[in-house]
Design a protein around this motif. Structure first.
Motif, short mmCIF file in Angstrom:
data_model
loop_
_atom_site.label_atom_id
_atom_site.label_comp_id
_atom_site.label_asym_id
_atom_site.label_seq_id
_atom_site.Cartn_x
_atom_site.Cartn_y
_atom_site.Cartn_z
N LEU B 398 0.85 -1.18 0.00
CA LEU B 398 0.00 0.00 0.00
C LEU B 398 0.89 1.24 0.00
O LEU B 398 1.88 1.29 0.73
N VAL B 399 0.54 2.20 -0.83
CA VAL B 399 1.19 3.50 -0.76
C VAL B 399 0.11 4.52 -0.41
O VAL B 399 -0.92 4.60 -1.09
N VAL B 400 0.32 5.23 0.68
CA VAL B 400 -0.69 6.20 1.13
C VAL B 400 -0.19 7.60 0.84
O VAL B 400 0.89 8.00 1.28
N LEU B 401 -0.95 8.33 0.07
CA LEU B 401 -0.57 9.71 -0.26
C LEU B 401 -1.15 10.65 0.80
O LEU B 401 -2.36 10.69 1.00
N ALA B 402 -0.27 11.37 1.46
CA ALA B 402 -0.74 12.33 2.47
C ALA B 402 -1.14 13.60 1.73
O ALA B 402 -0.35 14.53 1.58
N VAL B 403 -2.37 13.62 1.27
CA VAL B 403 -2.83 14.78 0.51
C VAL B 403 -3.26 15.89 1.47
O VAL B 403 -3.67 15.64 2.60
N GLY B 404 -3.15 17.10 0.98
CA GLY B 404 -3.39 18.27 1.82
C GLY B 404 -4.84 18.71 1.85
O GLY B 404 -5.73 18.05 1.34
N MET B 405 -5.02 19.86 2.48
CA MET B 405 -6.37 20.39 2.68
C MET B 405 -6.61 21.59 1.78
O MET B 405 -5.80 22.50 1.70
#
Lengths: 207, 711, 418
Positions: B398-405
């Motif tokens: 799994l690759v989790v993208l820490a996307v912003g707000m």
């Protein structure tokens, strides 16, 4: 194989070194204080605190990151782990309280157990140092130095002695070294028993 | 009101030694026919103050001119209740900075006094604006964590609240949240959303509207009329003030194809990760197998000029939280975090340590490439900045993208303001509502409408709760200020308001366009429709109006114009030029005071007039001044542009734009354009101030004297 | 709200002022207790704020103006809270004031300072210069009222100031006073202290003249500071050409402060702009672990790091030594990105020392919960006494204002509940 290339950097042509955690786990399990390196945040304070920083192939910080990266061979064959003189500067300054000294020693012992050899120089010195401790329960600087120098053979030994002459005189002058031989500590036999036991447990001996 | 003027001149603090006090008195008694004119060597002392009080109480004096020190000091002593009062500064601005006994020093003091007395002549006591049918209800738009906290905050202070949520349930993003990370940051905490909602529901002061939207907000503070649509029908409610707590949206990961999103099934966002954790197991979307090798990619789209240039602040903590989910599921799982900087400020550093202790592997670097094998395992090539090598992370589940707000304020339809200047709050370049950042972060550009939570800026939940509570305070404060007819920030307590003489309006629209707070609507014939409770009393409209129809009781085009006319202009032969400095009362005036306190000499040919904001400067003043023989005019105001410091947002910028047009007027008078200058100055620039003034004066002296002198 | 009890605000810095003004403008009476002789706290000592590089006095001026125009705000300076008893809605508070020796008849004319023969170390400038024993804390001080430092004043034996004061403002026999107040809620906004840099032994603060802290740097750059805004290093008053900033000096360090002080990265980035602006030939170095520029502050980081004469190096400096001849400082560290050794010689070192909550040393004299580090815990169940600002967590000005505004509402709720 389907690949997407990042826009900024692009692949550096073929795979880089594979990261894996198996070596890190090996270290956590088998090396004294090994698990403590998890806490390292790579600030580098240990590297510059080390008096032997110029002699080390990798700084303690780099060793830790290599462990996490799984670069077993590089770590266990590194000279850095063999060089620690236990001055404790790194351990005292580490902001994450990683006992760097203990980890470095732990790694050195583990490397030896795994059959890695220190540099001949390091091994020779360690051997003489250990012998001194075992015999006297303390260090007699001139005795260790003499034995270490002569361990290189007579000619080379004399050359080394001449090279270090001034340091010896300085140490005598500042009373950091006695002219007369040191005497063994009281009850040195008990100490030897302890050292023997430790060695049997795989926790001691000359590096 | 019949005015009875009393003029009180202090001779203490070196004033008496510096000036001819009898001559000063003559200005009051001869030129202004002041029935009472007294001096005292210690006017702020008990005796001096009692003397004035006795005149007010016994002698009917109701219009006071205190000719002494700066109004910034002794404000508490010179307080005589509901009388008209003006302070003429002859200490910091005159006696402390100009040579004693000098003719020019005396002239400046006398002119200061003339201007002060004209000001009093042209002022009347303020009568607060009282709107009718005021409401004390707070409207909270958005029923997420911030909105719920804001609602409870206002309700528990005793104010009725309408809480409007567009979804069927309260809670917003928390409905998707598995666990919370919050002080003391030692371990994860339950979300406890049900408890939060119960608390809101139990509050008798809160009326909840779910599946509801704001159709329209009309009116202004105290008298907002809000149309709420719910289940196909609409209701209109009156409220006093508004909180926008509409939250955030995750950055659109479809734009992150370079990170494998949308291309590889096992690349997901942190939002998807959170939902997955909430629903139970963390698995590979491709085959549902438990994820044992997980990589988090930080700043996925954030801190990236091609996507979101700003830092979304919380993603580091979120990934640390989610790393903990993976480790809780299987302590032997491998968790990698690829980061640029780990940003765990304040005590949240503790949680960074926790994840390290749990065995999270942190890699400082950036992704070069991502690929997938036949089993949908992912492989990532990255440059590791600390190893100084290219590395490969293989067999990732799994690759989790820490996307912003992204703030929801980007979309303007949340509030649907019925404002001439648009339906949403004015936003900055990233779409967050603009505010008087740094010192007054709650002050948006729309009076009585405040923002709370992540719509304002990305923030973690604990801070969000405090933020919402603060916003709730601002709403009730606005309600209470409006109720007594007072202005809100920054002219808090100001009871004046702009009055429009509509019969002379030419429908030029300048006031409606230039009001920084959108206070003035327009009818279909372009007549201005002021919403006075939205007004911050900066006077920008007054400065904009070419017909001079906008006035405050104690601040008007006529008043300042008359003050300028009151200045004595020596003949050209006297070689005493006169330059007017129109200075912002918030920064330039105190800077001038500081020059005084530090005894830094000031050129005596200046006449200083303090204005509410450079935005209130009307071109007619400059034209009138020059037409009367004044040699030059300098405007000293706050910094403009992206990092503006103007407390009325656009005042100094507008002044600049207007002055660009002054050349036309100057041309008509056949005068040089250099006679008018605008300079930016900050409150600390008291040492630079004399330099600016001297420089301008030198330029003015190079020019011929203004030929209009004596006209 | 006339019958409601007042709110006590402890601390008159950015947080305390904000809590006080915001609550007062809702209509509640507030009393500020400030231990310094002036309001404004630590922000008053800053040269500029990041990221706008604007003067703190600008916002303070607005706040002082609001304070002056609000009839609901009263304050005590040189005052500290000694005792608290009671409960939410009804607290008895004992306040102790130190003598100012100058009463409110002072007109700020400066005569006392002119004749005063005694000097004292200027704490406003962190000891970098001196003032007279009779002094105005700083030019923009509010209240604009002089003060006499009783610890150095010769008292009645001298009394030169008494002779010259035309306004009967000086009373050299002023005594400490005890005041009791009955209030409904308390906001504790006592702020923070810079971490004691002497404890960072390997950095030589206190031992090497040219090692200073970030708070001192602010004064050194301020126009109203000890050097009128020129960055002159303490040992020889030479204009600096090479300045190193050391991040996490005490913060993120389990031997000192284990938490992150949150603002020091931005503060050093900001201070590097001072160095570069005041001397275009100067070079600056920032040694960091992580750069923590959150939200839109990232813009500032991006902007500042474009400067070619600023080097950002990921390294925690291990040791600073002084060249005794030049008083230059030699920094040793490891550039963790290249693995290279760092040995850099600079004119001056600025330690980015962190924030320690005032409550780490002086606790609230009442039942209040603290975290491991002495910060007041923001606990919704704890009612009546509320922390505000940096007493809860290290924060920048905007963060503090946000928090203090919230604290003001909680205090209002406490007063309303009873």
């Amino acid at each position: 194989m389907d690949q997407v290339v990042g826009p900024k950097y692009g692949s550096r042509g073929g795979a880089g070194k594979a990261y894996n955690q198996s070596f890190a786990r090996e270290v956590y399990r088998n090396v004294d204080s090994g698990e403590e390196i998890k806490m390292c945040m790579q600030c580098g304070v240990c590297a510059a605190s080390c008096p032997l920083k110029e002699k080390m192939d990798f700084s303690p910080r780099k060793i830790f990151t290599l462990i996490r990266a799984g670069q077993r061979e590089k770590v266990l064959s590194s000279q850095a782990i063999m060089l620690c003189t236990s001055c404790y500067s790194c351990k005292v300054r580490c902001p994450r309280k990683v006992p760097v000294v203990d980890v470095m020693h732990g790694l050195a012992h583990y490397a030896l157990r795994q059959g890695y050899k220190p540099r001949a120089e390091t091994a020779l010195f360690g051997q003489k140092f250990w012998g001194n401790i075992y015999r006297l329960g303390r260090i007699d600087e001139k005795d260790v130095a003499l034995r270490y120098f002569l361990g290189h053979g007579l000619g080379q030994g004399i050359k080394l002695m001449m090279e270090n002459k001034n340091m010896g005189i300085g140490m005598l002058w500042y009373k950091r070294m006695k002219i007369l031989p040191e005497r063994p500590i009281k009850n040195v036999k008990s100490l030897r028993k302890m050292l023997d036991k430790a060695k049997a447990m795989g926790k001691g001996g000359a590096v | 009101m019949d005015k009875k003027l009393g003029v009180y001149i202090c001779t203490g603090c070196g004033i008496g030694e510096s000036l001819d006090i009898d001559a000063l008195k003559k200005v009051a008694s001869k030129e202004f026919k002041a029935p009472v004119c007294k001096t005292h060597s210690w006017l702020c002392g008990t005796e001096g103050v009692e003397m004035i009080k006795a005149d007010v109480a016994g002698d009917g004096v109701n219009t006071l001119s205190i000719v002494a020190c700066s109004p910034r000091v002794k404000y508490d002593v010179f307080d005589f209740g509901p009388v008209l009062m003006d302070r003429v500064n002859i200490r910091e601005q005159v006696a402390w900075v100009l040579p004693a006994g000098d003719e020019d020093t005396q002239m400046m003091a006398e002119d200061n006094m003339r201007m002060g007395l004209v000001k009093l002549n042209k002022s009347t006591p303020p009568e607060p604006y009282q709107a009718e049918n005021l409401s004390k209800t707070v409207l909270v738009v958005g029923g997420g964590f911030a909105g719920m906290n804001a609602a409870v905050g206002a309700a528990q202070a005793g104010y009725p609240v309408l809480l409007v949520e567009k979804e069927a349930n309260l809670g917003g993003f928390m409905n998707k949240m598995n666990k919370r990370i919050r002080p003391p940051y030692k371990e994860l905490k339950p979300v406890d959303l049900e408890d939060q909602i119960k608390k809101v529901e139990a509050e008798p002061n809160i009326k909840i509207f779910t599946s509801a939207q704001i159709e329209k907000i009309a009116g202004g503070p105290g008298v907002f009329d809000v149309t709420i649509s719910q289940n196909g029908s609409s209701t209109t409610e009156r409220v006093g003030s508004v909180i926008q707590a509409t939250g955030w949206k995750p950055y659109d990961a479809n734009k992150l194809e370079h990170l494998g999103y949308g291309k590889f099934p096992n690349v997901i966002t942190n939002v998807q990760m959170e939902e997955m954790a909430k629903n139970g197991k963390i698995t590979r979307p491709s085959d549902g197998k438990e994820a044992k090798n997980v990589l988090f990619i930080q700043c996925a789209g954030s801190r990236d000029e091609n996507h979101l240039a700003y830092c979304s602040s919380v993603c580091c903590l979120v990934s640390l939280k989610q790393a903990t989910y993976v480790k809780e599921q299987d302590p032997e799982a491998a968790v990698y975090i690829l980061y640029k900087d780990i940003r765990t400020p304040h005590q949240s550093e503790d949680f960074y340590r926790k994840v390290q202790k749990d065995g999270g592997i942190f890699i400082r670097g950036e992704l070069n490439a991502i690929s997938e094998d036949g089993n949908k395992n992912l492989s990532v090539e990255a440059s590791d900045a600390l190893l100084n090598e290219t590395i490969q992370l293989e067999e990732l589940d799994l690759v989790v993208l820490a996307v912003g707000m992204v703030p929801t304020s980007i979309d303007e339809t949340a509030l649907n303001l019925d404002y001439r200047q648009g339906p949403g709050l004015p936003v900055n370049k990233y779409g967050f509502p603009d505010s008087n950042f740094i010192c007054f972060p709650y002050e948006t550009q729309r009076t009585g409408i405040y923002t709370a939570g992540c719509v304002r800026s990305p923030m973690e939940t604990a801070i969000c709760a405090e933020d919402a509570t603060g916003a709730a305070l601002k709403t009730i404060q606005c309600i209470e200020s409006t109720a007594i007819g007072s202005s809100t920030f920054p002219r808090s307590g100001d009871m004046t308001y702009p009055e429009f003489m509509m019969s002379r309006c030419t429908q030029c629209k300048r006031c409606t366009e230039e009001c920084p707070f959108g206070a003035i609507n327009e009818d279909e014939k372009a007549n201005p429709l002021p919403n006075l409770t939205r007004c911050r009393r900066c006077g920008t409209c007054m400065g904009a109006c070419p017909e001079r129809i906008i006035s405050f009781k104690n601040y008007s085009v006529d008043m300042i114009g008359s003050m300028i006319k009151g200045i004595e202009v020596p003949d050209a032969d006297d070689e005493k030029p006169r330059v007017i400095a129109l200075i912002c009362e918030n920064d330039a005036y105190p800077a001038l005071d500081m020059a005084g306190i530090n005894r830094i000499p000031i050129d005596p040919f200046y006449r200083f007039i303090s204005v509410r904001c450079l935005g209130s400067v009307n071109l007619v003043w400059i034209a009138d001044a020059l037409a009367k023989g004044i040699d030059g005019v300098i405007l000293l105001g706050c910094r403009k542009g992206d990092d503006y410091q103007c407390h009325f947002i656009k005042g100094s910028e507008l002044a600049n734009t207007r002055m660009e047009k002054i050349s036309e007027t100057l041309g008509r008078l056949a005068l040089e354009p250099e006679r008018v200058r605008v300079e930016e100055i900050s409150i600390n620039d008291y040492d630079r101030l004399p330099v600016i003034l001297n420089d301008f004066m030198a330029r003015i002296k190079e020019l011929e004297p203004n030929p209009y002198k004596g006209f | 709200m006339g019958d409601k009890k007042s709110i006590l605000i402890v601390g008159g810095g950015m947080s305390g002022l904000t809590s006080a003004i915001e609550a007062a403008e809702v209509g509640f009476d507030v009393v500020i207790v400030e231990k310094n002789p002036y309001l404004g706290g630590r922000v008053a000592q800053l040269y500029q704020y990041f990221p706008k590089l604007c003067p703190p006095n600008c916002g303070l001026e607005i706040n002082f103006k609001r304070t002056k125009s609000s009839p609901r705000i009263s304050f005590y300076t040189l005052a500290e809270v000694e005792q608290i008893s009671g409960e939410e809605g009804n607290y008895q508070v004992t306040i102790k004031t130190k003598p100012r020796f100058i009463n409110d008849q002072c007109t700020g004319c400066n005569k006392c300072a002119e004749v005063c023969p005694v000097e004292r170390s200027n704490d406003f400038n962190y000891g970098l210069d001196k003032t007279k024993a009779a002094y105005l804390p700083y030019a923009m001080a509010f209240p604009m009222q002089y003060v006499i430092d009783g610890s150095v004043c010769h008292g009645k034996a001298c009394a030169k100031c008494v002779e010259v004061c035309n306004y009967q403002a000086i009373d050299l026999e002023m005594q400490p006073e005890t005041i009791t107040l009955n209030v409904g809620a308390i906001v504790w906004a006592a702020g923070w202290n810079p971490y004691d840099a002497v404890k960072l032994e390997n950095y030589g603060f206190g031992q090497y003249a040219n090692v200073i802290t970030n708070v001192m740097m602010e004064r050194l750059c301020a126009d109203n500071g000890p050097t009128q805004g020129k960055i002159l290093r303490p040992s020889d008053q030479k204009e600096v050409e090479k300045v190193a900033f050391i991040q996490c000096a005490g913060s993120r360090d389990e031997n000192h402060l284990a938490y992150c002080s949150g603002i020091c990265c931005l503060a050093s980035l900001k201070q590097s702009t001072y160095v570069r602006e005041k001397n275009p030939n100067a070079q600056a170095f920032i040694y960091f672990i992580d750069i923590r520029a959150q939200g839109k502050l990232e813009d500032f980081f991006v902007k500042v790091k474009q400067d070619e004469k600023l080097s950002l190096v990921k390294s925690k400096i291990a040791l600073i030594t002084e060249d005794p001849a030049t008083k230059n400082l030699i920094l040793e560290g490891e550039d963790t990105q290249s693995g290279e050794r760092i040995r850099e010689t600079v004119d001056m070192v600025v330690l980015a020392t962190g924030m320690e909550p005032a409550t780490a040393t002086v606790k609230v004299p009442a039942e209040v919960a603290y975290d491991d580090y002495g910060f007041i815990v923001s606990d919704q169940d704890q009612k009546g006494i509320y922390g505000a600002g940096c007493i809860k967590r290290p924060a920048d000005v905007a963060g503090v204002v946000q928090d203090a505004t919230g604290a003001a509402l909680r205090a209002i709720q406490s007063v309303v509940r009873r």
